[in-house]
Design a protein around this motif. Structure first.
Motif, PDB file in Angstrom:
ATOM      1  N   LEU A  30       0.833  -1.204   0.000  1.00 25.87           N
ATOM      2  CA  LEU A  30       0.000   0.000   0.000  1.00 25.87           C
ATOM      3  C   LEU A  30       0.872   1.260   0.000  1.00 25.87           C
ATOM      4  O   LEU A  30       0.519   2.268  -0.625  1.00 25.87           O
ATOM      5  N   VAL A  31       2.007   1.193   0.691  1.00 18.30           N
ATOM      6  CA  VAL A  31       2.953   2.312   0.660  1.00 18.30           C
ATOM      7  C   VAL A  31       3.378   2.597  -0.783  1.00 18.30           C
ATOM      8  O   VAL A  31       3.403   3.753  -1.228  1.00 18.30           O
ATOM      9  N   ASP A  32       3.702   1.544  -1.535  1.00 16.80           N
ATOM     10  CA  ASP A  32       4.113   1.713  -2.936  1.00 16.80           C
ATOM     11  C   ASP A  32       2.989   2.347  -3.761  1.00 16.80           C
ATOM     12  O   ASP A  32       3.244   3.178  -4.646  1.00 16.80           O
ATOM     13  N   ALA A  33       1.758   1.936  -3.498  1.00 18.37           N
ATOM     14  CA  ALA A  33       0.627   2.492  -4.246  1.00 18.37           C
ATOM     15  C   ALA A  33       0.438   3.973  -3.926  1.00 18.37           C
ATOM     16  O   ALA A  33       0.181   4.795  -4.823  1.00 18.37           O
ATOM     17  N   TYR A  34       0.565   4.345  -2.635  1.00 17.70           N
ATOM     18  CA  TYR A  34       0.465   5.753  -2.267  1.00 17.70           C
ATOM     19  C   TYR A  34       1.557   6.569  -2.970  1.00 17.70           C
ATOM     20  O   TYR A  34       1.304   7.672  -3.477  1.00 17.70           O
ATOM     21  N   ARG A  35       2.763   6.031  -2.976  1.00 19.42           N
ATOM     22  CA  ARG A  35       3.859   6.768  -3.595  1.00 19.42           C
ATOM     23  C   ARG A  35       3.631   6.920  -5.097  1.00 19.42           C
ATOM     24  O   ARG A  35       3.875   7.994  -5.671  1.00 19.42           O
ATOM     25  N   ALA A  36       3.156   5.851  -5.748  1.00 20.00           N
ATOM     26  CA  ALA A  36       2.905   5.919  -7.188  1.00 20.00           C
ATOM     27  C   ALA A  36       1.820   6.948  -7.507  1.00 20.00           C
ATOM     28  O   ALA A  36       1.847   7.589  -8.567  1.00 20.00           O
ATOM     29  N   ALA A  37       0.879   7.115  -6.580  1.00 15.63           N
ATOM     30  CA  ALA A  37      -0.203   8.078  -6.793  1.00 15.63           C
ATOM     31  C   ALA A  37       0.200   9.496  -6.402  1.00 15.63           C
ATOM     32  O   ALA A  37      -0.612  10.427  -6.531  1.00 15.63           O
ATOM     33  N   GLY A  38       1.421   9.658  -5.905  1.00 18.33           N
ATOM     34  CA  GLY A  38       1.871  10.980  -5.490  1.00 18.33           C
ATOM     35  C   GLY A  38       1.348  11.412  -4.148  1.00 18.33           C
ATOM     36  O   GLY A  38       1.479  12.590  -3.783  1.00 18.33           O
ATOM     37  N   ARG A  39       0.772  10.513  -3.381  1.00 20.37           N
ATOM     38  CA  ARG A  39       0.233  10.845  -2.059  1.00 20.37           C
ATOM     39  C   ARG A  39       1.339  10.648  -1.018  1.00 20.37           C
ATOM     40  O   ARG A  39       1.339   9.704  -0.227  1.00 20.37           O
ATOM     41  N   MET A  40       2.336  11.549  -1.040  1.00 14.84           N
ATOM     42  CA  MET A  40       3.544  11.367  -0.250  1.00 14.84           C
ATOM     43  C   MET A  40       3.322  11.414   1.263  1.00 14.84           C
ATOM     44  O   MET A  40       3.919  10.621   1.994  1.00 14.84           O
ATOM     45  N   PRO A  41       2.492  12.330   1.788  1.00  9.66           N
ATOM     46  CA  PRO A  41       2.286  12.294   3.248  1.00  9.66           C
ATOM     47  C   PRO A  41       1.721  10.961   3.729  1.00  9.66           C
ATOM     48  O   PRO A  41       2.171  10.415   4.749  1.00  9.66           O
ATOM     49  N   ALA A  42       0.719  10.432   2.978  1.00  5.64           N
ATOM     50  CA  ALA A  42       0.144   9.141   3.373  1.00  5.64           C
ATOM     51  C   ALA A  42       1.181   8.035   3.252  1.00  5.64           C
ATOM     52  O   ALA A  42       1.265   7.138   4.106  1.00  5.64           O
ATOM     53  N   ALA A  43       1.990   8.076   2.165  1.00  5.95           N
ATOM     54  CA  ALA A  43       3.031   7.062   1.973  1.00  5.95           C
ATOM     55  C   ALA A  43       4.054   7.124   3.096  1.00  5.95           C
ATOM     56  O   ALA A  43       4.469   6.091   3.647  1.00  5.95           O
ATOM     57  N   MET A  44       4.469   8.352   3.461  1.00  6.32           N
ATOM     58  CA  MET A  44       5.469   8.518   4.511  1.00  6.32           C
ATOM     59  C   MET A  44       4.953   8.005   5.855  1.00  6.32           C
ATOM     60  O   MET A  44       5.637   7.262   6.568  1.00  6.32           O
ATOM     61  N   GLN A  45       3.746   8.386   6.207  1.00  6.27           N
ATOM     62  CA  GLN A  45       3.192   7.979   7.502  1.00  6.27           C
ATOM     63  C   GLN A  45       3.054   6.465   7.587  1.00  6.27           C
ATOM     64  O   GLN A  45       3.434   5.848   8.586  1.00  6.27           O
ATOM     65  N   LEU A  46       2.515   5.851   6.518  1.00  7.08           N
ATOM     66  CA  LEU A  46       2.312   4.408   6.547  1.00  7.08           C
ATOM     67  C   LEU A  46       3.639   3.660   6.493  1.00  7.08           C
ATOM     68  O   LEU A  46       3.796   2.610   7.135  1.00  7.08           O
ATOM     69  N   CYS A  47       4.614   4.192   5.750  1.00 10.86           N
ATOM     70  CA  CYS A  47       5.912   3.528   5.663  1.00 10.86           C
ATOM     71  C   CYS A  47       6.623   3.532   7.012  1.00 10.86           C
ATOM     72  O   CYS A  47       7.222   2.529   7.409  1.00 10.86           O
ATOM     73  N   GLU A  48       6.567   4.640   7.725  1.00 13.56           N
ATOM     74  CA  GLU A  48       7.180   4.683   9.057  1.00 13.56           C
ATOM     75  C   GLU A  48       6.506   3.687   9.992  1.00 13.56           C
ATOM     76  O   GLU A  48       7.169   3.010  10.789  1.00 13.56           O
ATOM     77  N   GLN A  49       5.185   3.589   9.889  1.00 12.45           N
ATOM     78  CA  GLN A  49       4.459   2.611  10.706  1.00 12.45           C
ATOM     79  C   GLN A  49       4.852   1.194  10.327  1.00 12.45           C
ATOM     80  O   GLN A  49       5.080   0.344  11.196  1.00 12.45           O
TER      81      GLN A  49
END
Length: 720
Positions: free
Chosen positions: A630-649
């Motif tokens: 899901l982190v990869d999908a957020y990043r591909a969609a350009g949703r960086m804050p969501a990707a960053m938060q979920l990746c840290e988790q």
């Protein structure tokens, strides 16, 4: 020693017990402990040029016992933090021990193949400041250590072997010849055992000289005298007469140990009259003398072999007759019993085993071999919790196969041989598994009639082993052979044929022939739908595989269409939160992501994550994998804050569940570093990548792709 070092101490492997009455060797082993310094590799080998070979009694000069004394002395003194004892008779046994040691040293569960985990241990050994000792007992072939040689400034390596040339060409290895006892050592060994009744020592010097100070012969003689009313002088007379008898029959003067074991056999039979002593001795001679699990001797197979078995009044097996026989031959000096483990294990000198097998006629060995094979199957666990769990059972099966091959192939490939191979597969010992199944396949060709069903079973296992090891072309060849044989004997649509088609397709994808894989799987789907029904779970599973093949072939649209249909069918038939439903949803999300449909990918990954958290829990590896996706999908969609938060988790959860040095954790942390860079936090990215580079080099195999990617990323950032 610091408190930190003390807290990290660990031992791996079963150290053999010292023989009763065994004493130090101040004359013939002098200086070995002083030479075994950090960074040293010593090899204890027979001291005589005539002592090579498994059937030469002169090779039994007490090398393993010296190794035990050295290892335990270093451990008790606190000079080493890690003691790893390995029965190094095969590459598989070395790998199994390395995996267990890796788990103890690094504190993380083994993941990946045994070879990759062993590489992490080799790296740790080379860099750690903890003091360690690895004992490679009875090393048969130094090629078994290719890529696995333990080295490091804080480590000591001690090797024992029957060949004086064992470590020739190995730079930095010091070969130390070990000969027979000195007079003083022999006298100490003998008198120590006879301390209860000093009168039995009369004639000790004469007996020592008659036995030529051979360690094995002295141990057997001491056991007989200590458990009888004989004195050393009496034993010497018996020995002289028996040696003359054997020498006349053989046409040459035998070594002392070639005589003393026959006297020990007679002593054991006097302690326990009847046939059980000889029957038990033949049985243990066929198994692995480095350690026969005590559970073997509590099986119905061994009980029946000794003439017992289950009675009409009790379904339980009485292990007492078997253990009575074992204790009798132990008291006579023919076996050792390691009571430091539970259940105890039985050890037998390999040279003595060879002599027993040579002396026992075929009609005696055959029932013993059948009983041993059945006993191993009885105690083999259905679920092997670790790669090392069944290492001893695999060694015993290998010893039995080598000693009695005709018996194990009399009615086809014996089930214990198949179980040993499956154990290698389950332990992810991919290299040894390929070699094992390849050997069994060759034996099938020579020992079984053409078309024998066991040959097909072995061929299927060989194909799977090739696939697991990454040998795609070989896997394709063998799966094609299996499919052709199945097609001749089974009707279309049979589950075995479907399974063969699916496996062949997986091999074709690995071999970069996804178009051929699609063709194979389309036929499998058609047969499944025709003979099992369109809604059968097997049909749905084959469709999932077909979708994967389409995606590998670059036809993502076809994959999405098939997975969408499958997901709807699974939700209707199996339920929306069924594990297989969620797995299909996860595949569909990946296909959407590959097609650039990021919104759909995010939607399905979020649903899959929610379902896995609810059904499997937050700590399950599959849940963590979906979170990373899901982190990869957020990043591909350009949703960086969501990707960053979920990746840290995800990284935090992965470190907590899998460990900070687990390969998956390292990959997720690398992903976090790339996210840092993408949002402009270059300093944080570089710091994390530098830390990961060090950790990857320490715990991952050399030239691991993740390590190389991180190095290239650091170079790229430095150049930008």
């Amino acid at each position: 020693m610091s408190a930190e070092r003390g807290a990290q101490r660990f031992r791996v492997g079963e150290v053999p017990p010292l023989a009763e009455g065994y004493t130090d060797r101040p004359d013939t082993a002098r200086g070995i402990l002083e030479a075994l310094v950090p960074g040293a590799t010593l090899a204890l080998v027979p001291g005589s040029a005539f002592a090579e070979g498994p059937s030469n009694w002169l090779g039994a000069c007490g090398k393993t016992q010296i190794a035990v004394i050295l290892a335990e002395s270093l451990w008790r003194s606190g000079a080493i933090d890690a003691l790893i004892w390995i029965s190094a008779t095969s590459r598989a046994s070395v790998l199994s021990a390395y995996v267990e040691a890796s788990a103890a040293a690094l504190g993380i569960a083994p993941a990946g193949t045994a070879e990759s985990v062993a590489a992490r241990l080799v790296s740790w050994l080379a860099t750690t400041d903890q003091q360690w000792l690895i004992v490679l007992d009875d090393l048969q072939d130094q090629t078994d250590l290719d890529g696995l040689w333990p080295e490091g400034p804080s480590g000591r390596v001690l090797i024992t072997g029957m060949q004086a040339s064992l470590t020739s060409g190995r730079r930095g290895t010091q070969a130390i010849p070990v000969g027979f006892f000195s007079v003083r050592e022999a006298l100490n060994c003998l008198t120590e055992r006879l301390s209860v009744n000093p009168a039995q020592r009369h004639g000790a010097i004469d007996l020592i000289e008659a036995l030529g100070r051979e360690p094995l012969a002295l141990a057997q003689a001491a056991s007989v005298v200590a458990n009888s009313t004989l004195a050393c002088r009496d034993y010497r007379d018996y020995f002289a007469r028996r040696r003359q008898q054997i020498g006349v029959a053989a046409g040459e003067v035998p070594s002392a140990a070639a005589v003393t074991w026959t006297l020990s056999l007679g002593q054991a039979e006097s302690l326990l009259p009847g046939a059980s002593v000889r029957l038990m001795l033949v049985l243990v001679a066929l198994l692995d003398g480095h350690g026969i699990p005590g559970a073997v001797f509590s099986t119905s197979a061994v009980s029946a072999y000794l003439g017992g078995g289950v009675t009409p009044f009790s379904a339980a097996v009485d292990p007492k007759p078997a253990w009575d026989a074992l204790l009798a031959i132990e008291r006579a000096g023919l076996v050792s019993v390691n009571r430091a483990v539970s259940p105890p294990t039985i050890g037998v000198n390999s040279v003595l085993q060879a002599a027993i097998r040579l002396a026992a006629p075929a009609n005696v060995q055959e029932p013993a071999a059948r009983a041993a094979a059945s006993a191993l199957l009885e105690i083999w666990p259905a679920d092997e919790t670790g790669p090392w769990t069944a290492a001893s059972l695999r060694l015993n099966a290998a010893s039995l196969h080598e000693a009695a091959p005709d018996v194990l192939w009399a009615d086809g490939c014996h089930p214990v041989l198949l179980r040993a191979g499956r154990s290698l597969d389950e332990a992810r010992l991919v290299g040894p598994a390929v070699e094992y199944w390849r050997d069994l396949s060759a034996r099938c060709d020579t020992k079984l009639i053409p078309g024998h069903p066991d040959a097909l079973v072995v061929a299927a296992h060989l194909a799977a082993a090739y696939l697991a090891a990454g040998y795609a072309a070989e896997a394709v060849h063998w799966y094609q052979r299996v499919l052709a044989e199945r097609g001749r004997e089974l009707a279309p649509g049979h589950p075995a044929i479907i399974a063969a088609r699916v496996n062949l397709a997986k091999a074709l994808v690995m071999a970069r022939e996804p178009g051929d894989a699609v063709t194979v799987l389309q036929r499998a789907v058609t047969e499944c739908e025709q003979f099992r029904g369109a809604n059968h779970s097997d049909t749905l599973s084959v469709r999932d595989e077909l979708a994967a093949a389409h995606q590998a072939a670059g036809d993502v649209k076809a994959a999405i269409a098939l997975l969408s249909r499958n997901l709807a069918d699974r939700e209707r038939l199996q339920g929306p939160r069924d594990a297989e439903t969620t797995a299909t949803r996860d595949r569909l999300a990946a296909a959407f992501l590959a097609e650039g449909k990021n919104k759909d990918a995010i939607s399905h990954y979020k649903r899959a994550l929610s379902d896995r958290e609810r059904v499997l829990g937050r700590d399950h590896p599959d849940t963590l994998t979906t979170m990373a996706n899901l982190v990869d999908a957020y990043r591909a969609a350009g949703r960086m804050p969501a990707a960053m938060q979920l990746c840290e988790q995800c990284c935090a959860e992965s470190e907590r569940v899998l460990g900070s040095d687990h390969a998956d954790t390292l990959a997720r942390l690398a992903n976090l570093a790339y996210l840092f860079y993408a949002v402009g936090r270059v300093g944080d990215s570089v710091a994390l990548l530098r830390d990961l580079a060090v950790r990857c080099e320490r715990v991952l195999p050399a030239a691991d792709p993740l390590t190389e990617t991180i190095r290239q990323s650091l170079l790229s950032i430095g150049d930008s």
